[in-house]
Scaffold this motif. Structure first.
Motif: not given
Length: 570
Positions: A110-129
């Motif tokens: 579950c931790l591996g899945v959570l990291q994938t999900d968080m990375n999807f959103y955070i990498t985009r939000l950091k760019r304001g996308v």
């Protein structure tokens, strides 16, 4: 450095072992104190050390790396924080993690899945996308927290259609076992959600709560239509689909049970409950070469029983054995064609329900309270909202075990401006104000029930309006028309526990105004002084200390007094 460490794999964690176990992490200000205190404990396992590192990295990302003034960040931030809170809950929870069963994914998975999900959103939000359009057609594993008696992380998967538009609510299909093929679903307007597991989940209650929590969770990421949710499943999943349907009648717009093994011989007490599905369209698919169908004589018993009971049921016989190839892989036309015709009515005039256990006491706007809960027999009732503001109760088999009812009324059932009369046989049980909730007694004693006030569709409806705003042009126009005629706007409504009250009929100025809030019975709850300027911008009412129910807000401003109805659902 924090963000880099946050995404290390478990293999990398072994290399940093001593550092990870001794690191100091400070909880963010938005973390509840009781959870934050857990970080003072030394990690019990390598998994706990990984969790602590992830918490540190994600807190840094949320607090320091995102522009929290951006609208898209504001919208998604609560979900990101919720994932971090889930990590706090999991940290040092159970050294052996005994809550995880053979059918569950492990905490590490579950931790591996959570990291994938968080990375999807955070990498985009950091760019304001905005990630809204990146999710189109995308396969997305997700993790949610299963509380209650289990307290564990669980996985599911979702796929948004390639036509997904966050401004429009999309229908959703949730599958309990096997599922429609991804490439078929993504070309429809349906969101596909899979209650993922490794094997059979033999705990019905756990499976039911998982399905509910999955739907609630995905509705925070994707704009879900609360009135067009469908359940499907193959074999044991088809059996589970039917159980979900008659136990929680107000969850789904329709059921698609594929090659189910729900036979009279196996479920003698529950099988008759299929006849209660008078408000839920149901598609039964069987295979002429399937032993569950071919050897279950007479073969069409379920279909004919439901048809005779007045259920909106359809049957399709394919030429296959015990497989889900026809509806899930060969063509999705049968499945989607059925779903396209159905929309849930949250306030049907007639409700027919059997209460197996107090946890299943609620059905649409009715709630039964049981005197005896030993599970040896299941009491059944029928309630009908008739003309002239009369509600008629009929107790059917084992009805003597029902102590009474709560009825959650609305204008779709009765005229709320007039008295309502509730009868049982020749007895009048209630004759008075048509309140948000009316309680009656049919048999003396103390009853037990699930104490459900906010139904799944109400939670989802509130979620989509709070997170995504109004979802269609027609809904927005209707709301604007209602606001203009009443002069008062309340959003969200229903709400819990905050709502914003806005007045439109007075031009912006400094003229004094008074907001007065009453219970449905006319008792003064709160008086709030305001100005026309404040009301034009909106005044927030915090009802955290108030019980669930209907309230009336009155605004006196200038020479006018206007009112509106509020519904608090906790």
């Amino acid at each position: 450095m924090h963000a880099r460490i946050a995404y290390l794999t478990i293999l990398g964690l072994f290399c940093f072992g001593s550092t990870l176990f001794s690191q100091t992490v400070t909880p963010s200000s938005w973390v509840p104190l009781t959870l934050g205190a857990k970080l003072n404990q030394t990690p019990l396992t390598l998994t706990d050390a990984q969790i602590k590192t992830l918490i540190d990295g994600y807190q840094h990302d949320i607090d320091d790396s995102l522009d929290q003034d951006l609208a898209i960040v504001k919208r998604i931030l609560p979900q990101l924080k919720e994932n971090v809170i889930m990590l706090y809950n999991e940290y040092n929870l159970d050294h052996n993690r005994s809550a995880y069963e053979a059918a569950d994914f492990t905490a590490t998975e579950c931790l591996g899945v959570l990291q994938t999900d968080m990375n999807f959103y955070i990498t985009r939000l950091k760019r304001g996308v905005s990630p809204d359009f990146a999710v189109r057609g995308m396969y997305m594993p997700k993790v949610f927290w299963l509380g209650y008696t289990w307290n564990q992380m669980c996985e599911y998967t979702s796929r948004a259609p390639i036509t997904y538009d966050p401004a429009i609510s999309s229908p959703l299909i949730i599958s309990s076992q096997d599922n429609p093929t991804d490439n078929l679903v993504q070309e429809t307007p349906y969101i596909l959600v899979r209650s993922f597991k490794k094997g059979y989940q033999n705990n019905d209650v756990k499976e039911e709560i998982k399905n509910r929590e999955i739907i609630v969770d995905i509705a925070k990421d994707l704009n879900v239509d609360p009135f067009r949710i469908f359940a499907t499943g193959f074999s044991k999943g088809g059996q589970q689909t039917l159980k979900l349907g008659f136990r929680y009648q107000d969850w789904f717009a329709g059921l698609i049970s594929v090659h189910n093994d729900f036979m009279v011989a196996n479920f003698p007490m529950q099988w008759p409950l299929l006849g209660n599905l008078i408000n839920t369209p149901t598609l039964l698919e069987h295979g002429s070469g399937d032993d569950y169908y071919y050897n279950n004589l007479p073969r069409d018993t379920m279909y004919h029983f439901m048809l005779a009971s007045g259920c909106p049921v359809e049957q399709y016989i394919d030429g296959n054995g015990h497989t889900a190839d026809k509806p899930f892989r060969d063509s999705i036309a049968l499945l989607i064609g059925f779903c396209d015709k159905a929309t849930m009515n949250p306030y049907p005039k007639v409700v027919l329900h059997t209460v197996e256990h107090p946890r299943y006491s609620r059905a649409f706007w009715t709630n039964a309270k049981l005197l005896v809960t030993d599970g040896t027999v299941y009491p059944q009732y029928r309630v009908e909202a008739k003309d002239s503001n009369i509600i008629e109760i009929t107790l059917l088999q084992h009805g003597e075990r029902i102590q009474g009812f709560d009825f959650y009324l609305s204008d779709q059932l009765v005229d709320m401006a007039k008295p309502v009369k509730i009868v049982h046989g020749t007895d009048t049980l209630y004759n008075g104000t048509a309140g948000f909730r009316v309680t009656v007694t049919v048999n003396p004693g103390t009853g037990s029930d699930a104490k459900i006030v906010g139904l799944l569709w109400q939670i989802l409806d509130n979620t989509r309006k709070t997170i995504f705003g109004y979802t269609t042009a027609s809904e927005q126009a209707a709301t604007a028309a209602n606001d203009a005629s009443a002069g008062i706007a309340v959003f969200p409504n229903p709400f819990n526990p905050l709502t914003r009250i806005t007045a439109h009929w007075q031009a912006v100025g400094s003229e004094k105004a008074q907001i007065t809030i009453y219970s449905i019975h006319g008792k003064l709850v709160q008086s709030i002084p305001a100005t026309s300027r404040q009301l034009s911008a909106g005044v927030t009412w915090d009802a955290a200390a108030m019980p669930s129910g209907t309230y009336i807000v009155k605004i006196a401003m200038g020479n006018q007094v206007k009112s509106a109805r509020l519904v608090l659902m906790k």
